[in-house]
Design a protein around this motif. Structure first.
Motif, PDB file in Angstrom:
ATOM      1  N   LEU A 306       0.772  -1.257  -0.044  1.00 47.04           N
ATOM      2  CA  LEU A 306      -0.145   0.033  -0.046  1.00 47.04           C
ATOM      3  C   LEU A 306       0.898   1.339  -0.011  1.00 47.04           C
ATOM      4  CD1 LEU A 306      -2.877  -1.129   2.476  1.00 47.04           C
ATOM      5  CD2 LEU A 306      -2.746  -0.990   0.058  1.00 47.04           C
ATOM      6  N   LEU A 356      -5.351  -2.179 -11.024  1.00 46.49           N
ATOM      7  CA  LEU A 356      -5.173  -1.292  -9.867  1.00 46.49           C
ATOM      8  C   LEU A 356      -5.778  -0.131 -10.035  1.00 46.49           C
ATOM      9  CD1 LEU A 356      -1.414  -2.227  -9.378  1.00 46.49           C
ATOM     10  CD2 LEU A 356      -3.265  -2.963  -7.803  1.00 46.49           C
ATOM     11  N   SER A 361      -6.685   2.078  -6.758  1.00 46.02           N
ATOM     12  CA  SER A 361      -5.708   2.287  -5.932  1.00 46.02           C
ATOM     13  C   SER A 361      -4.574   3.284  -6.455  1.00 46.02           C
ATOM     14  CB  SER A 361      -5.019   0.719  -5.960  1.00 46.02           C
ATOM     15  OG  SER A 361      -5.800  -0.232  -5.609  1.00 46.02           O
TER      16      SER A 361
END
Length: 442
Positions: A306, A356, A361
Motif C-alpha cells: 500500500l 489497480l 488504488s
C-alpha cells in the motif's frame, strides 16, 4: 550517438498515412484526456486532433477505435530477454510477441546474458538480432562493470555509441562503494543513467522471504528489508558526491520510499522504479510454497504494498516495470528455498496495472505515465508521448474488458507467471510500432 531503436524489416512496409478516429485520447505526460483522432505518417504522429475529425485525409487508412483508449505504447525498463546464451528461457522473437500482446512497444533488455552486454560488439549483436527477429523496439541496457563482476568499469562511451540506453548490472549490486562512486562519476560525463539494483547481497544471503510471522511459520530463510535500504542509502550519498543521474531499479517497501522522497526533496537527480509484482501481490501469495510467486526481492507485507501504491500516485515512484525474468520448468519445480527466483510479466504488466487503476488504488493517468512517458524521458527515447512528431508507438485499449489469463495463451517461452488463472482488466485491442500493427486482437 547511435539511435538505440533500430527499424525492424518486419515494420518496413509502413502505411503512408493512417487515421485512428473516434478515440479516447490520453497523453500521460500531461494527463490530458479527450475524444479525438491521431494521424500517423511515415511512422510518426503527424497530428493529434482534439474533438471530432471533420474528415480523414485523402488516401488515409482509417481505423475506427469505437471509443477505446488510445495512448502511447508501454516502455518496459527491466526485462531479461534471453539472447545471447539463454534462448531456452526466452528469445527476442518470443519476448517481442508477448510484449506486443501486452501493449509494450519498447523493451529495455538487461545485460545478464552469456556473454554479458559489457562491450560494443554485444550491444550491436542484440540490436541486429532484434532488427531481424523482434516486432517491437529493443533497447539494450549495458553493464556497469565488466563481466558484471562489480570491479572494473565498462567502456561507457563506446557502449553508448553502439546504442546502449543506460547502465546496470541487472540483478547484481556493486558492493564496493569506491567502484560505484567511480561508475556514477564516469556516467555523469556522458549524462548517462545508472540503474542500480539496491540490495546488499551479503546481508540478504540465501533469504527467500520477508522477515515476519509468515516466513517463520513456513520455515523459510528471511532476507531483511534493511539489505535494500542500506544499499540505497549508500547510493544516495554517492549521488550527493558525484551529481550523477541515479535510478533505483526497483524499490519494494516503505522505508525505501521515504529515502527516495527525501532525496527528491533535496533536489538530487534520483528516480526509482517498482515491479508490477510488488504493486499487485504481497507476501501471503507465497503461501503453499508456490514457487511462481518467488521473486527477488521477495514479496512484502500488505502495508508495504500500500505504501508503494501511495508513492506511485504521489510521483515518488517514477516507473513501473515488468521485471520479466523467465525461468524454465525445472528451475521452478523445486522446493521453495531452492527454486529460481523470477516471474514472466510482459503480457500482464499493463492489464494488472489497469486492474489497480480500475480498483481506485492509483489513477489511470499516473499508471500510464509510469509506463510510458516517464521511462521514455529517463532513457531519452522519442516515444511515450501523444504529441506531434513523436514516434507512432501506440496502443488501443478497452480499459473495461475483463478476461482470464490462461496458461494456454501465454506467448512467452517460459510459463512462470504468478498471474496465471488470474482475472485481468484491460484488453489491448491493437499495438502499433512505428505506425504499423504488430498486434490486433482476434
Amino acid at each position: 550517438m547511435t539511435n538505440p531503436l533500430m527499424t525492424n524489416p518486419l515494420m518496413s512496409s509502413r502505411t503512408h498515412l493512417r487515421a485512428l478516429i473516434n478515440a479516447d485520447l490520453l497523453d500521460p505526460a500531461t494527463g490530458r484526456r479527450q475524444r479525438g483522432a491521431v494521424l500517423i505518417r511515415d511512422g510518426l504522429i503527424a497530428e493529434v486532433v482534439r474533438g471530432a475529425l471533420p474528415a480523414a485525409p485523402e488516401g488515409a487508412e482509417v481505423v475506427d477505435c469505437q471509443g477505446a483508449l488510445v495512448a502511447p505504447g508501454v516502455v518496459d525498463m527491466r526485462a531479461f530477454l534471453g539472447e545471447p546464451g539463454a534462448e531456452y528461457r526466452e528469445t527476442l522473437k518470443t519476448a517481442s510477441r508477448a510484449a506486443a500482446v501486452g501493449g509494450i512497444t519498447t523493451l529495455v533488455s538487461t545485460p545478464e546474458t552469456n556473454p554479458p552486454v559489457d562491450n560494443a560488439a554485444t550491444v550491436d549483436f542484440i540490436r541486429r538480432r532484434a532488427r531481424d527477429n523482434a516486432i517491437v523496439h529493443v533497447a539494450p541496457a549495458a553493464a556497469l562493470t565488466r563481466g558484471l563482476e562489480g570491479q572494473e568499469l565498462a567502456e561507457y562511451g563506446l557502449l553508448l555509441e553502439a546504442g546502449a540506453v543506460a547502465f546496470t548490472d541487472g540483478a547484481r549490486s556493486i558492493a564496493n562503494a569506491r567502484v560505484m562512486q567511480r561508475a556514477m562519476a564516469y556516467a555523469r560525463n556522458f549524462d548517462a543513467l545508472v540503474m542500480h539494483h539496491a540490495e546488499d547481497a551479503d546481508l540478504t544471503g540465501d533469504g527467500v522471504a520477508t522477515p515476519g510471522e509468515l516466513a517463520s511459520r513456513m520455515g523459510l530463510t528471511a532476507a531483511p528489508r534493511e539489505a535494500e535500504t542500506i544499499m540505497l542509502e549508500r547510493d544516495l550519498r554517492l549521488v550527493r558526491m558525484t551529481g550523477g543521474r541515479y535510478h533505483a531499479a526497483m524499490i519494494t517497501h516503505a522505508q525505501s520510499v521515504e529515502l527516495i522522497r527525501q532525496a527528491k526533496d533535496e533536489g538530487l537527480p534520483v528516480t526509482c522504479g517498482v515491479s508490477i509484482n510488488h504493486l499487485a501481490l504481497n507476501e501471503h501469495d507465497i503461501s503453499g510454497y508456490r514457487t511462481f510467486f518467488k521473486v527477488k526481492p521477495p514479496l512484502r507485507p500488505e502495508e508495504d504494498r500500500l505504501a508503494l501504491l501511495e508513492a506511485l500516485e504521489d510521483g515518488v515512484i517514477d516507473v513501473i516495470v515488468s521485471d520479466h525474468n523467465p525461468q524454465d520448468v525445472e528451475a521452478k519445480r523445486l522446493p521453495f528455498g531452492e527454486a529460481a527466483a523470477g516471474a514472466i510479466g510482459l503480457e500482464t504488466l499493463l492489464p494488472v496495472a489497469l486492474r489497480l487503476a480500475n480498483a481506485g488504488s492509483v489513477s489511470l493517468a499516473r499508471v500510464l505515465d509510469a509506463l510510458t512517458a516517464r521511462p521514455a524521458g529517463l532513457l531519452g527515447l522519442a516515444c511515450g508521448r501523444l504529441a506531434k512528431d513523436t514516434a507512432a508507438d501506440l496502443i488501443v485499449v478497452d480499459t473495461d474488458s475483463a478476461w482470464v489469463y490462461e496458461r494456454e495463451a501465454i506467448r512467452s517461452r517460459s510459463k512462470n507467471s504468478p498471474f496465471e488463472g488470474g482475472r485481468m482488466e484491460g484488453q489491448v485491442l491493437r499495438t502499433l510500432v512505428s505506425g504499423v500493427d504488430v498486434h490486433v486482437a482476434g
